[in-house]
Write a protein that holds these residues in place. Structure first.
Motif, PDB file in Angstrom:
ATOM      1  N   HIS A   1       0.892  -1.039  -0.027  1.00  0.00           N
ATOM      2  CA  HIS A   1      -0.067  -0.084   0.214  1.00  0.00           C
ATOM      3  C   HIS A   1       0.716   1.332  -0.002  1.00  0.00           C
TER       4      HIS A   1
ATOM      5  N   ASP B   1      -6.849  -5.588  -2.546  1.00  0.00           N
ATOM      6  CA  ASP B   1      -6.923  -5.493  -0.943  1.00  0.00           C
ATOM      7  C   ASP B   1      -6.588  -4.004  -0.880  1.00  0.00           C
TER       8      ASP B   1
ATOM      9  N   ARG C   1      -7.742  -0.082   0.041  1.00  0.00           N
ATOM     10  CA  ARG C   1      -8.560   0.971   0.343  1.00  0.00           C
ATOM     11  C   ARG C   1      -8.058   2.274  -0.177  1.00  0.00           C
TER      12      ARG C   1
ATOM     13  N   SER D   1      -8.852   5.558  -0.830  1.00  0.00           N
ATOM     14  CA  SER D   1      -8.890   6.757  -0.079  1.00  0.00           C
ATOM     15  C   SER D   1      -7.987   6.661   1.214  1.00  0.00           C
ATOM     16  N   ALA D   2      -7.315   5.424   1.488  1.00  0.00           N
ATOM     17  CA  ALA D   2      -6.402   5.569   2.674  1.00  0.00           C
ATOM     18  C   ALA D   2      -4.631   5.619   2.221  1.00  0.00           C
TER      19      ALA D   2
ATOM     20  N   CYS E   1     -11.148  -4.252  -4.123  1.00  0.00           N
ATOM     21  CA  CYS E   1     -10.780  -3.082  -3.677  1.00  0.00           C
ATOM     22  C   CYS E   1     -12.072  -2.092  -3.165  1.00  0.00           C
ATOM     23  N   GLU E   2     -11.537  -1.262  -2.249  1.00  0.00           N
ATOM     24  CA  GLU E   2     -12.610   0.014  -1.907  1.00  0.00           C
ATOM     25  C   GLU E   2     -12.215   1.004  -2.477  1.00  0.00           C
ATOM     26  N   TRP E   3     -13.192   1.681  -3.431  1.00  0.00           N
ATOM     27  CA  TRP E   3     -12.959   2.581  -4.449  1.00  0.00           C
ATOM     28  C   TRP E   3     -14.208   3.588  -4.920  1.00  0.00           C
TER      29      TRP E   3
ATOM     30  N   ASP F   1     -11.379   8.176  -7.447  1.00  0.00           N
ATOM     31  CA  ASP F   1      -9.988   7.493  -7.426  1.00  0.00           C
ATOM     32  C   ASP F   1      -9.438   6.992  -8.655  1.00  0.00           C
TER      33      ASP F   1
ATOM     34  N   CYS G   1     -14.815  -7.173  -5.941  1.00  0.00           N
ATOM     35  CA  CYS G   1     -15.407  -6.017  -5.092  1.00  0.00           C
ATOM     36  C   CYS G   1     -16.689  -6.232  -4.639  1.00  0.00           C
TER      37      CYS G   1
END
Length: 904
Positions: free
Chosen positions: A375, A433, A435, A437-438, A458-460, A464, A477
């Motif tokens: 990350h 895997d 995120r 925004s982080a 992924c979280e998006w 993004d 997702c």
């Protein structure tokens, strides 16, 4: 100059030569009497040789009259040439074309291209990497971005001059054999000799021959595993050394001028591959190569490569497809290093930590079988990159995972065919895997700039990613219901996905639709391929009329394991997919048809058209044309959509009985009204062939289908129903019908007369299948003078337990090109050719059936009594296999020299 064989060069007439020259010199824009007069003199000197005319003409495009005059003089008075007389004209003209190049870099690139083998399709990336340290790029060309731009611009000049040729592959070029010979000759004349692959040069290298001391480049491309140079080579002027596919040098310390060293098992390719690398060891002497700019070692098992960390002048390190222990820590201090390629490598110790410290890198290509991209990955100077997290499930699928063999795209890297872009814009990323925004700003920037992006688990959200992205893949997702959601509607002012070419959605358990209904206005004008796999909640229709208004460039549509999908497209959207050629539908249990006609009632694009409701009885078609007691509009739209397809595959999907049904159309006057015909490019070029049938006049139109593949369709009973002759399958080459247990037959007589290109027919696991034709059609077949299957070469029938015969005598007479017949495990089969009606045998007794048949296989046929009446084995020139056919009797004696086997 020695030539091993003479090259036959066809000649043009005077007028053909002049027309070709004008086309390539673009004389229409500068046509004057003086240009025409000098141009004809130039053509005369080309002696009718097309390659000479094309290259000379191309290099004179947009040149002054003074250059044209100079060209005539140089062609008429060339310097003395030590070559054969019949080669002087092409050599002189090509040399003049070379001299006409205004760019020294283009000339150097031309010579560099000659280092590759004859007919070799040269990947442009190889020219960029091999040329970085050896070409005269000009002052201040330090970055890879500027190098790439300069090289690509000059490749375009060579292509425009016809000294280089395009190939069928993207990002590849090649030299004509004669042009390559001239390039090698020019290099020798300029004391820049390039020694290319032949046995004599290999022997000279082994013998360390004195005459090689002034050589600038050596390129050997057909070396075997035994080729190894153990002696020190004294090549003080050598700048480029290319050895492929094997070959190695133990002591390279005396090549102090060497700038490019390439030991490559394979050319530049993007696909992930199974490898069987050869083992080599990095020699200690490599550290003495203080001028080395490019080191390329591909597809080798290297072990310890720590010595490479001492090559302080290195700008390009290409280890693609190789195996080694670890990436040397020393490369962190190689401040000149701009490009690192460890794509598809196997590295014992993860290189991530070392790569993360290489802040000097401008280009990075990384895919390693066990390294996870972290990350906090940060390389702020990257301009161009391909970063694959190879632990992603989607990558494992494309590395030939046998568990997922049913996936149609298995074995195809999801980006592979799009990575072959040598421009500076290539930025591809595959991560899992995250995120988004982080993440740190550097990693966010890599994602946001990517134009090839795969996001797994992924979280998006839309902020993004690059909304002008070219290729997008999303997998696993699990919470995502829409790619673009209702709350994102304001972004539509920015033309979301206006450049998207490929969209792939895999294993999205919550996905309901690609775009939420409120996201009205996305047209996806550049989308060419759409793949959706294992999205169990995907709604009845993939795109509703409210979300997508057109897909003008869509060519391929693949849907797999989406159980709730009933239709592919909205009614109006089907009109705006003019290029759609291939549809594959698999494992979609509720699938009913291609087009959602029911949605037409609320379709705003159809409000101004006359349309009236119809009852449930119209829901009779499975795919393609639905025209049972319906109005003209419904027939037009569905049929036009179907006609454009070139490939249709349906597997383990659907619950309807028919594929195409056209019946009860007494009011059907034409496919479209006269007004609409002017605007439809498909129908504009169609020839109308009025046909009369049961007092109805209909028009025969042409389908573009080349392949029909129907598999595991338990409810399917018909493919075509009823005899109205409306569709011509004039391009259809292959029909495969697998595991369709209720299917009874394939063709009506009306359909079969339009199959001039059919070559393969494969029917397996169709328990109710009775034969190629329904019984009532067979007698009518004998009245047709046109051969129905003129090109049919192969028929395979297996596990079809109700079929009594493969052919009637009438049908057999329509298969003059048949080469192979295979029939296996058909319990009721009585004969290969059996009489269908009284008198049929007598009507065809004078004909020799299957005159080209070379392979006949009959196996596990307990009721088989005969092949056909009067059949003799000596009419068959190939192989006969008969096994487990205990009742066969009516066979003439087999000649002893006949290759055959029998279990009877």
């Amino acid at each position: 100059m020695d030539c091993e064989s003479k090259i036959e060069l066809s000649l043009l007439t005077e007028e053909e030569a002049w027309a070709l020259f004008k086309m390539h010199a673009n004389t229409t824009s500068v046509s004057t009497n003086e240009f025409d007069s000098i141009g004809r003199k130039i053509v005369d000197e080309c002696k009718g040789l097309p390659i000479a005319i094309v290259t000379v003409g191309s290099t004179l495009k947009e040149k002054s009259i003074h250059t044209w005059r100079s060209t005539v003089e140089r062609l008429r008075h060339p310097p003395p040439l030590d070559i054969e007389d019949d080669l002087k004209t092409p050599y002189v003209t090509l040399k003049v074309s070379y001299d006409n190049l205004s760019s020294p870099l283009a000339k150097s690139l031309f010579i560099l291209c000659s280092m590759f083998p004859e007919d070799h399709e040269i990947h442009i990336e190889d020219l960029i990497r091999f040329g970085k340290g050896t070409l005269n790029l000009g002052e201040r060309i330090y970055t890879m971005e500027k190098t790439r731009n300069r090289v690509l611009a000059n490749i375009e000049k060579l292509l425009d001059s016809s000294l280089l040729m395009h190939t069928s592959k993207q990002a590849h070029v090649k030299l004509h054999d004669v042009v390559r010979d001239v390039a090698l000759w020019i290099a020798k004349e300029q004391c820049q000799e390039v020694l290319v692959d032949n046995q004599e040069i290999s022997e000279m290298l082994i013998g360390n021959h004195q005459s090689l001391e002034d050589t600038k480049a050596v390129s050997l491309w057909n070396l075997d595993e035994d080729f190894e140079l153990s002696k020190q080579l004294h090549f003080p002027q050598l700048e480029i050394l290319l050895l492929q596919p094997y070959g190695f040098i133990r002591d390279i310390g005396a090549m102090e001028s060497l700038k490019v060293l390439a030991l490559i098992r394979h050319g530049f390719k993007w696909e992930l591959r199974r490898r069987y690398p050869t083992s080599v060891s990095i020699p200690q002497s490599i550290v003495s190569l203080t001028n080395l700019h490019t080191l390329c070692i591909r597809g080798k098992k290297l072990g310890d490569i720590s010595l490479l960390g001492e090559l302080k002048t290195l700008e390009i390190l290409d280890l693609r497809g190789s195996l080694f222990d670890e990436l040397p820590v020393g490369i962190v201090d190689m401040k000149m290093l701009k490009l690192l390629d460890i794509y598809d490598c196997r590295i014992e110790k993860s290189p991530i930590e070392v790569i993360g410290r290489c802040e000097q890198l401008e280009e990075l290509y990384f895919s390693e079988h066990k390294s996870v991209i972290p990350h906090n990955f940060s390389l702020s100077r990257l301009k161009r990159y391909v970063l694959y997290d190879s632990t992603c499930s989607i990558i494992r699928i494309h590395e030939f995972d046998p568990v997922l063999e049913h996936l149609h795209c298995r074995g195809e890297d999801p980006f592979q065919e799009y990575l072959d872009s040598c421009g500076e814009a290539l930025r591809a990323l595959c991560i899992q895997d995250f995120r988004v925004s982080a993440l740190n700003s550097s990693m966010k920037n890599l994602i946001l700039r990517a134009n090839h992006l795969w996001l797994e688990n992924c979280e998006w959200d839309y902020k993004d990613i690059n909304l002008q992205i070219n290729h997008l893949g999303v997998s696993c997702c699990q919470e995502k219901k829409f790619i673009i959601e209702k709350r994102d509607v304001n972004i539509l002012q920015t033309q979301v996905f206006s450049r998207l070419s490929t969209l792939r959605l895999f294993e999205m358990n919550s996905l309901e639709q690609v775009f939420q209904d409120s996201s009205i206005g996305c047209s996806l004008p550049m989308l060419q391929e759409l793949w959706i796999w294992s999205c169990p909640e995907l709604r009845i229709c993939i795109f509703s009329h409210a979300t997508i208004t057109s897909l003008p460039k869509l060519k391929k549509l693949h849907i797999d394991s989406c159980d709730k999908v009933k239709w592919l497209l909205s009614y109006s959207l089907a009109s705006y997919c003019p290029l759609l050629k291939e549809i594959i539908i698999s494992n979609c249990s509720q699938f009913e048809k291609l087009i959602d006609e029911e949605a037409a009632h609320g379709d705003p694009l159809l409000h101004d058209k006359q349309y009236y409701p119809y009852g449930k009885e119209t829901d009779s078609a499975y795919v393609g044309v639905i025209a049972k007691r319906c109005n003209q509009l419904q027939n037009e739209q569905s049929l036009i959509f179907f006609l454009r397809l070139e490939s249709l595959q349906i597997k383990s999907s659907g619950k309807k009985k028919e594929i195409i049904s056209i019946d009860h159309c007494s009011e059907f006057e034409g496919l479209i009204g006269e007004e609409a015909a002017h605007g439809d490019p498909l129908l504009h070029d169609m020839q109308d062939h009025p046909q009369k049938h049961d007092n109805d006049t209909v028009r025969v139109v042409k389908s573009e289908l080349r392949v029909i593949w129907l598999e595991d369709l338990p409810k399917l009973e018909y493919i075509w129903k009823d005899p109205i002759q409306i569709l011509s399958f004039h391009r259809l080459e292959s029909i495969k019908l697998l595991e369709c247990p209720r299917l009874r037959n394939i063709f009506t007589v009306a359909i079969v007369t339009s199959l001039p290109e059919l070559r393969q027919l494969d029917v397996r696991g169709c328990n109710e299948w009775e034969g190629i034709f329904c019984e009532e059609s067979l007698k009518n077949l004998s009245t047709y003078s046109t051969v129905c299957f003129p090109k049919l070469e192969s028929i395979l029938t297996r596990n079809c337990h109700k079929v009594r015969r493969v052919f009637s005598y009438s049908l057999a007479s329509h298969c003059p090109s048949l080469k192979r017949i295979t029939v296996e495990n058909c319990y009721e089969l009585e004969g290969v050719v059996v009489e269908a009606y009284e008198g049929e045998v007598a009507a065809h007794h004078h004909q020799r059936l299957f005159p080209k048949l070379s392979d006949l296989e009959l196996m596990k046929l307990p009721k088989l009594r005969e092949i056909y009446e009067g059949y003799e084995f000596n009419l068959l020139s190939g192989t006969i296999t008969i096994e487990d056919c205990p009742n066969i009797s009516k066979i003439s004696k087999v000649p002893l020299d006949k290759p055959s086997s029998s279990g009877s």
